[in-house]
Design an enzyme around this catalytic site. Sequence first.
Site, mmCIF file in Angstrom:
data_model
loop_
_atom_site.group_PDB
_atom_site.id
_atom_site.type_symbol
_atom_site.label_atom_id
_atom_site.label_comp_id
_atom_site.label_asym_id
_atom_site.label_seq_id
_atom_site.Cartn_x
_atom_site.Cartn_y
_atom_site.Cartn_z
ATOM 1 N N GLU A 122 48.919 25.732 96.770
ATOM 2 C CA GLU A 122 50.256 25.481 97.323
ATOM 3 C C GLU A 122 50.794 26.684 98.088
ATOM 4 O OE1 GLU A 122 50.056 22.954 93.490
ATOM 5 O OE2 GLU A 122 49.285 24.879 94.219
ATOM 6 N N LYS A 124 41.280 47.805 101.256
ATOM 7 C CA LYS A 124 40.998 47.262 99.931
ATOM 8 C C LYS A 124 41.830 47.973 98.852
ATOM 9 C CE LYS A 124 37.824 44.466 101.504
ATOM 10 N NZ LYS A 124 36.399 44.575 101.170
ATOM 11 N N ASN A 183 38.310 43.236 96.073
ATOM 12 C CA ASN A 183 38.299 42.534 97.357
ATOM 13 C C ASN A 183 39.693 42.053 97.744
ATOM 14 O OD1 ASN A 183 37.071 41.510 99.686
ATOM 15 N ND2 ASN A 183 36.869 39.477 98.795
ATOM 16 N N ASP A 240 25.410 41.880 107.032
ATOM 17 C CA ASP A 240 26.766 42.390 106.813
ATOM 18 C C ASP A 240 26.923 42.984 105.420
ATOM 19 O OD1 ASP A 240 27.519 41.551 109.314
ATOM 20 O OD2 ASP A 240 28.353 39.652 108.639
ATOM 21 N N HIS A 269 42.815 39.870 112.717
ATOM 22 C CA HIS A 269 43.711 39.278 111.726
ATOM 23 C C HIS A 269 45.108 39.045 112.288
ATOM 24 C CE1 HIS A 269 40.452 41.008 109.312
ATOM 25 N NE2 HIS A 269 40.662 39.972 108.554
#
Length: 757
Positions: A16, A104, A109, A599, A694
């Site tokens: 939500e 971070k 993470n 990666d 981002h």
Amino acid sequence: MKTLAYGFPKLGEKREFKSLLENFWKGAMTEEDLTKGIENLELWRAGLYSKYVDLYPSGEMSLYDFMLDMAVTVGNIPSRFGQYSGLSTYFEMARGKSALEMTKYFNTNYHYLVPELEGKEFQILENLPLRWYTFLKGKGFDPIPRLIAPFTFLKLSKAYMRVEGPLPMYEMDKLSKREDYEKYLPSLIRVYRELFESLKLAGAHTVILEDPALVFELDGWEWDIVEETYRSLQGILDVYLITYYDSVSDYKRYVSLPVRALGFDLVSNSENLQNLMKEGFPKDKALIAGVVNGRQVWRTNLKDKLKLLEDLSKLSQELVISNSCPLFHLPVTIEPEDALPEGLKERLSFAKEKLRELKVLKEAFLGEEQALKEVEDIDALLSQAFGRSEEVQRRLASLTDKDFQRDLPYKERVKIQRQILNLPLFPTTTIGSFPQTQEVRSMRTAYRNGKISEEEYKKFIREQIQHVIKIQEEIGLDVLVHGEFERTDMVEFFAEKLEGIATTKHGWVLSYGSRVYRPPIIYGDVARPKPMTLEEITYAQSLTEKPVKGMLTGPVTILTWSYYREDVPKKEIAYQIALALLDEVKDLEEAGIKVIQIDEPAFREGAPIKRKHWEEYFDWAIKAFRLCSRAKPETQIHTHMCYSEFNEIVPYIYQMDFDVISIEASRSKGEIIKAFEEFKEWDRQIGIGVYDIHSPAIPSEEEIRTILERAMRVLDKELLWVNPDCGLKTRRWEEVIPALKNMVKVAKDLREELVKA
């Protein structure tokens, strides 16, 4: 005895939180609707807390990031954002064109936004701790207000520091000297005291201060700062001080702090417990024992924890049982998972189940019969072997030193690769993924739900690959990618194809903002039954003469971004994953793929917090990468890293023995480049991330050029690649295409200028 829980996920059982935020950003929801939705989520969280534990916090319900919330609370708004105007400024700081740097949170993470200190006085701007405390109090709950502690706030911030030289120059950097803290601390403490007073007036008696920076290896003067801070906060509210992710760096100074209760992570390390048993614990303080793992999904062996609690109860008459660290690293609940490998679900415990474990632990400690029976049942279950493969064990045992070395050194490989690839100066590429549109997500869902056939789905993916190859060629990129349209997540995709790893349907975890992922669960020995990426990569390569990168996720990242086994060393799991990836590399090579990217964005994140443990970690982390990247000399091996503090580990990164690395440089304004001024041996090719993916903002040619020109002051132009700072999966095509066009234009302009010069 009491129980305390904190950090419960704000995401909601049906994501939500993500829906609320993204609908607001799209203009499909008003600010009032957003506020109401967030309040309902907070009520849901408080209801769960109050059902299972005695003590729980308010003030965790951030609209984006808790460090950003603390910055707003204390009025720390960088001048470039102008006067604070509520949510518009808040989200501009979080995801706008000039957003705060993101990195971070410790060795997790989760990404936090780095506060920027400009030397201004702090002042209460929005009293968010008071708002959430009074909101829950008004709804009949009895929470404890929670704040990030002043020292951790400053320790994780950056300030403008003068750079030595003839001209006055300033760069952002972390506070590193006593005078740096003394510049900001008096004003910050004054504001915290005002916050405490406001909470006291509202009826609060206690406050939770999260001060995880106390687990860093702190100097003596830093502990002086910490002691001064807590002395200055005395006399208003009782302080429950919580640390996590590692042991406190100075046990004696920690337990002498003038607070009501002290928290210890007793899961991530053994040092905290050793110090408790050796040094004892003050009689006038409550001991908050973090015994339930807040970062791993395995059921707690309650029998072991009960014995530990019995020992701890001899040290303190006021024992509080808690989770070891915030629970937001876990999915909300295991309840809806109905497709896990046989025997796995009953071994798992997500955030909601961790709350229940705290309740059962308390009841068992107090001698309740039903709880004691459950403790014995869990112990019997967890003692059974699970997930072992003899073939994987045999392959591991046969590894030799040669398996961790490429056949030729870089200086010889690069000559061969340049002849084969024939790339221009400043070669341009992307990190791997392209926009995952609603159509892509809908088709994937339809395939997973059986509404379309495998053949229909593969046809659709091929069409998407055709489209993205055409776009990249039109833009003029030099090394192409296939777009990763078949992939949900860079770790989950491989986890679904590897044996010994399970994936969930609803196990979502927040990474930053509204960005979620589902961490896989490594429950057994890992192996690759068949090729994982070959079909899509080779199809993409068949459509173009330009090289197309094979795209893999590295072993350290798959390990770190998964919930991993606790019955074997992490090194062994990493090598198992590396061997599976090596099989994939060999298949890609045999199919004619000349460039393979592996990666490793979690390479820095996986490092222990304390540097005294770094050598052991980096030894196996480097070897795991070298094991999976043991390609032919003519195969160009790339890796990618983003959004971590990489400057301090450049020597370790260099030892990975890749050919090209791409790394984030846009939000940190190219700060990573400073690392190469000090590491003179650097001779590898490097792609400096020239724009922030981002943010929806389209970077200008001038902004891209600025970062590249800064890089050229330090690095040889022959080493530089040009790329975005991360994958483009979350962006829209109307943002991606003009951004990449600007990027390619700058690279071409620089080539021409250097040729003329």
